[in-house]
Design an enzyme around this catalytic site. Structure first.
Site, short mmCIF file in Angstrom:
data_model
loop_
_atom_site.label_atom_id
_atom_site.label_comp_id
_atom_site.label_asym_id
_atom_site.label_seq_id
_atom_site.Cartn_x
_atom_site.Cartn_y
_atom_site.Cartn_z
N GLU A 291 -18.94 17.26 3.85
CA GLU A 291 -18.38 18.03 2.73
C GLU A 291 -19.09 17.69 1.41
OE1 GLU A 291 -14.26 17.21 3.41
OE2 GLU A 291 -14.30 15.27 2.42
N GLY B 111 -0.48 4.42 0.30
CA GLY B 111 -1.31 5.55 0.75
C GLY B 111 -0.45 6.41 1.66
N PHE B 112 -1.08 7.09 2.61
CA PHE B 112 -0.33 8.00 3.48
C PHE B 112 0.71 7.24 4.32
CE2 PHE B 112 -4.05 10.66 2.66
CZ PHE B 112 -3.40 11.84 2.32
N GLY B 113 0.32 6.06 4.86
CA GLY B 113 1.24 5.32 5.74
C GLY B 113 2.39 4.71 4.96
N ASP C 1 -4.92 3.10 8.65
CA ASP C 1 -6.33 2.74 8.87
C ASP C 1 -6.53 1.26 9.18
OD1 ASP C 1 -6.99 5.33 8.39
OD2 ASP C 1 -8.20 4.95 6.59
N GLY D 26 0.82 -1.21 0.00
CA GLY D 26 0.00 0.00 0.00
C GLY D 26 0.85 1.26 0.00
N VAL E 36 -2.21 -7.52 -3.43
CA VAL E 36 -1.78 -8.61 -2.56
C VAL E 36 -3.00 -9.43 -2.17
CG1 VAL E 36 -0.72 -9.21 -0.36
CG2 VAL E 36 0.22 -7.32 -1.74
C1 LIG Z 1 -13.14 10.63 1.16
C2 LIG Z 1 -12.14 10.67 2.29
C3 LIG Z 1 -11.82 11.88 2.90
C4 LIG Z 1 -10.88 11.93 3.93
N1 LIG Z 1 -10.58 13.14 4.47
C5 LIG Z 1 -9.61 13.21 5.42
C6 LIG Z 1 -9.20 14.47 5.93
O1 LIG Z 1 -9.73 15.52 5.56
N2 LIG Z 1 -8.19 14.49 6.85
C7 LIG Z 1 -7.58 13.34 7.28
O2 LIG Z 1 -6.65 13.41 8.09
N3 LIG Z 1 -7.96 12.13 6.83
C8 LIG Z 1 -8.95 12.03 5.92
N4 LIG Z 1 -9.34 10.81 5.43
C9 LIG Z 1 -8.74 9.60 6.01
C10 LIG Z 1 -7.35 9.35 5.45
O3 LIG Z 1 -7.38 9.46 4.05
C11 LIG Z 1 -6.91 7.95 5.89
O4 LIG Z 1 -6.86 7.92 7.29
C12 LIG Z 1 -5.54 7.62 5.32
O5 LIG Z 1 -5.60 7.58 3.92
C13 LIG Z 1 -5.06 6.27 5.85
O6 LIG Z 1 -3.82 6.00 5.28
P1 LIG Z 1 -3.40 4.49 4.99
O7 LIG Z 1 -2.00 4.54 4.49
O8 LIG Z 1 -3.69 3.63 6.16
O9 LIG Z 1 -4.39 3.99 3.84
P2 LIG Z 1 -4.69 4.60 2.41
O10 LIG Z 1 -4.21 5.99 2.30
O11 LIG Z 1 -6.11 4.30 2.14
O12 LIG Z 1 -3.78 3.73 1.45
C14 LIG Z 1 -3.98 2.36 1.25
C15 LIG Z 1 -3.26 1.97 -0.03
O13 LIG Z 1 -3.23 0.56 -0.11
C16 LIG Z 1 -3.56 0.13 -1.42
N5 LIG Z 1 -4.12 -1.21 -1.29
C17 LIG Z 1 -5.25 -1.57 -0.66
N6 LIG Z 1 -5.40 -2.91 -0.68
C18 LIG Z 1 -4.33 -3.39 -1.34
C19 LIG Z 1 -3.91 -4.71 -1.69
N7 LIG Z 1 -4.62 -5.80 -1.35
N8 LIG Z 1 -2.77 -4.86 -2.38
C20 LIG Z 1 -2.04 -3.77 -2.75
N9 LIG Z 1 -2.39 -2.51 -2.44
C21 LIG Z 1 -3.51 -2.33 -1.73
C22 LIG Z 1 -4.54 1.18 -1.91
O14 LIG Z 1 -4.58 1.23 -3.33
C23 LIG Z 1 -3.97 2.45 -1.29
O15 LIG Z 1 -3.05 3.08 -2.13
C24 LIG Z 1 -10.27 10.73 4.39
C25 LIG Z 1 -10.59 9.51 3.79
C26 LIG Z 1 -11.52 9.48 2.74
C27 LIG Z 1 -11.86 8.16 2.09
#
Ligand SMILES: Cc1cc2nc3c(=O)[nH]c(=O)nc-3n(C[C@H](O)[C@H](O)[C@H](O)COP(=O)(O)OP(=O)(O)OC[C@H]3O[C@@H](n4cnc5c(N)ncnc54)[C@H](O)[C@@H]3O)c2cc1C
Length: 463
Positions: free
Chosen positions: A181, A18-20, A336, A16, A84
């Site tokens: 929003e 994403g942010f993390g 998350d 992944g 994955v």
């Molecule tokens: C519409 C929306 C608005 C938001 N607004 C805010 C805000 O204003 N402020 C704030 O702080 N937070 C906000 N959030 C929450 C924030 O975006 C999440 O807390 C943050 O993205 C979590 O980061 P993460 O790295 O855990 O997961 P994510 O950023 O969701 O990244 C997960 C990544 O894993 C990848 N992935 C998933 N499953 C698989 C797999 N099986 N194999 C390979 N890759 C995979 C995905 O493609 C993605 O790129 C919002 C969320 C959403 C949905």
């Protein structure tokens, strides 16, 4: 892809970007490790501005960036496009499938960071998803944008009054930050962007209804900001229904039970001994957006079955304070997907599912892996909470900042400007920041929304 051959340099796999995951991979820059970063999409997505794509305010490339490009100058990172499917914790291997070919590949790791985020939860009513899409990916945003724009188009051509009303009724379920929003921006589109462009309908007559099961909007915010957010929503023209539980969603609309409030119960008990029952009613709508629940990636269940780790009610993995799995120090779970409690004023509360927490966890998990490689003990994760922001619409937002002098709370235009600049600051890439600022200035002055071109016009009846 050939099996990995034994290698001296530790191999870290991150699932992944994403942010993390992004922050974790960046933390390995210049370190003597090999990193494989796997994502099922080819881009990092700035989810906090996804609603702007869904409501035609911004184009997709402005809130996303190709992962391969982001790591072009970090030699120790290999980017892989793939989903994955399974993790074999004991043998330190995982399997992923390439979306283009469907071919499965195996990958061995020394250390694994799982950062696959969350998706929507329909609380066991999965059939609702077909009628009420949620907003999590770029594809979701495109689908919602098409649904919204096509509803106005279909209403313009519709002669039947009831059908036209259903097309001009937009329902958002869930009054958390995303629901608020979305509802605020939909009201703005109907009242300010579209009027003047249609001849047979008046877009300003469209209803935007925000349905929330709880007693207030933005429940994670302090009560006073929650009340201010409600006032701002009403001012923008949103019809907010609180204590309203959705019991059914289908192609015609939604069924709602209005739950009795504590005041209703008190009044009723005083006047008659009968129990107060819920009032049930239907809202006819062709555009329903789900913003009510999230569940952690299904990879959490995979980990639970292969390592015996525990999950919380939302499917998040219960991690140790250093973010690793109990009994499996080679695997960390962040963002998350992770469930971790922290102490706030003597109360145990979960680390929230927000981007700052995911980024901080990414840096902490990477630092702990490097410490393990060097034979040092790991450090516990501490969440630095800088507060909470939520936007509602034009000139409308609420801000709750944590400062060394205590909480700083404000709302309205100042809060909206603060929210706007904070989001531009955290966007990836100078060009994106510059263009978003220019687009928003133009949109603010002209009330326009420029990302309204839809490639394929599918009828809202069939979508
Ligand atoms: C519409 C929306 C608005 C938001 N607004 C805010 C805000 O204003 N402020 C704030 O702080 N937070 C906000 N959030 C929450 C924030 O975006 C999440 O807390 C943050 O993205 C979590 O980061 P993460 O790295 O855990 O997961 P994510 O950023 O969701 O990244 C997960 C990544 O894993 C990848 N992935 C998933 N499953 C698989 C797999 N099986 N194999 C390979 N890759 C995979 C995905 O493609 C993605 O790129 C919002 C969320 C959403 C949905």
């Amino acid at each position: 892809m050939p099996e990995q051959t034994p290698h001296q340099t530790p191999h870290i796999v991150i699932i992944g970007c994403g942010f993390g995951g992004l922050e974790a991979a960046k933390a390995f820059k210049g370190k003597a490790v090999r990193v494989s970063l796997i994502d099922r999409t080819n881009h990092h997505l700035f989810q906090p501005l996804l609603y702007q794509v869904a409501t035609a305010g911004l184009a997709a490339p402005l809130i996303s960036a190709p992962i391969r490009h982001l790591f072009r100058s970090q030699d120790n990172v290999t980017t892989l496009l793939g989903e994955v499917r399974s993790i074999d914790a004991m043998n330190k291997r995982l399997e992923f499938v390439q979306p283009s070919s469907g071919v499965p590949h195996a990958l061995a790791f020394d250390h694994l960071i799982v950062a696959a985020g969350a998706s929507h939860s329909y609380f066991g009513n999965d059939a609702w998803e077909a009628h009420a899409p949620g907003l999590k990916t770029l594809q979701d945003a495109f689908d919602i944008r098409r649904k919204i724009l096509m509803a106005f188009e279909a209403a313009e051509a519709q002669d039947d009054t009831a059908q036209r009303e259903a097309l001009l009724t937009f329902v958002v379920i869930g009054a958390g930050p995303t629901g608020v929003e979305m509802a605020g921006t939909l009201a703005e589109i109907a009242r300010h962007t579209l009027p003047g462009e249609f001849r047979r309908i008046n877009p300003a007559s469209a209803k935007v209804i925000l349905v929330e099961g709880g007693a207030r909007v933005l429940q994670a915010m302090p009560l006073d900001l929650s009340e201010k957010a409600l006032k701002q929503l009403v001012k923008l023209g949103v019809d907010v229904r609180l204590n309203a539980k959705v019991t059914q969603i289908d192609a015609q609309g939604i069924q709602v039970d209005t739950l009795p409030t504590p005041t209703d119960l008190e009044a009723k008990t005083a006047s008659s001994p009968q129990t107060v029952s819920a009032r049930s009613y239907q809202i006819h709508s062709k555009t329903i957006i789900w913003a009510a629940g999230v569940a952690a990636s299904a990879l959490g269940k995979q980990l639970a079955s292969s390592t015996g780790c525990e999950l919380d009610r939302a499917g998040r993995v219960k991690v140790l304070p250093d973010l690793s799995l109990p009994q499996v120090p080679s695997i960390s779970v962040i963002g998350d997907m992770a469930s971790l409690m922290r102490d706030v004023d003597g109360k145990s509360v979960p680390v929230p599912g927000v981007s700052p927490a995911a980024k901080q966890m990414g840096r902490c998990a990477a630092a702990n892996i490097l410490r393990r490689i060097q034979g040092q003990s790991t450090l516990a994760f501490h969440y630095a909470d800088y507060g909470n922001l939520a936007t509602i619409g034009r000139n409308a937002a609420v801000v709750d900042l944590a400062t060394p002098l205590g909480a700083l709370r404000f709302s309205g235009k100042l809060a909206w400007l603060f929210w706007l600049f904070a989001h531009i600051y955290f966007l990836i890439g100078f060009r994106n920041r510059f263009v978003v600022l220019a687009d928003w200035t133009n949109a603010y002055l002209s009330f326009s929304r420029n990302a309204r071109v839809v490639a394929e016009a599918v009828s809202p009846e069939s979508s």
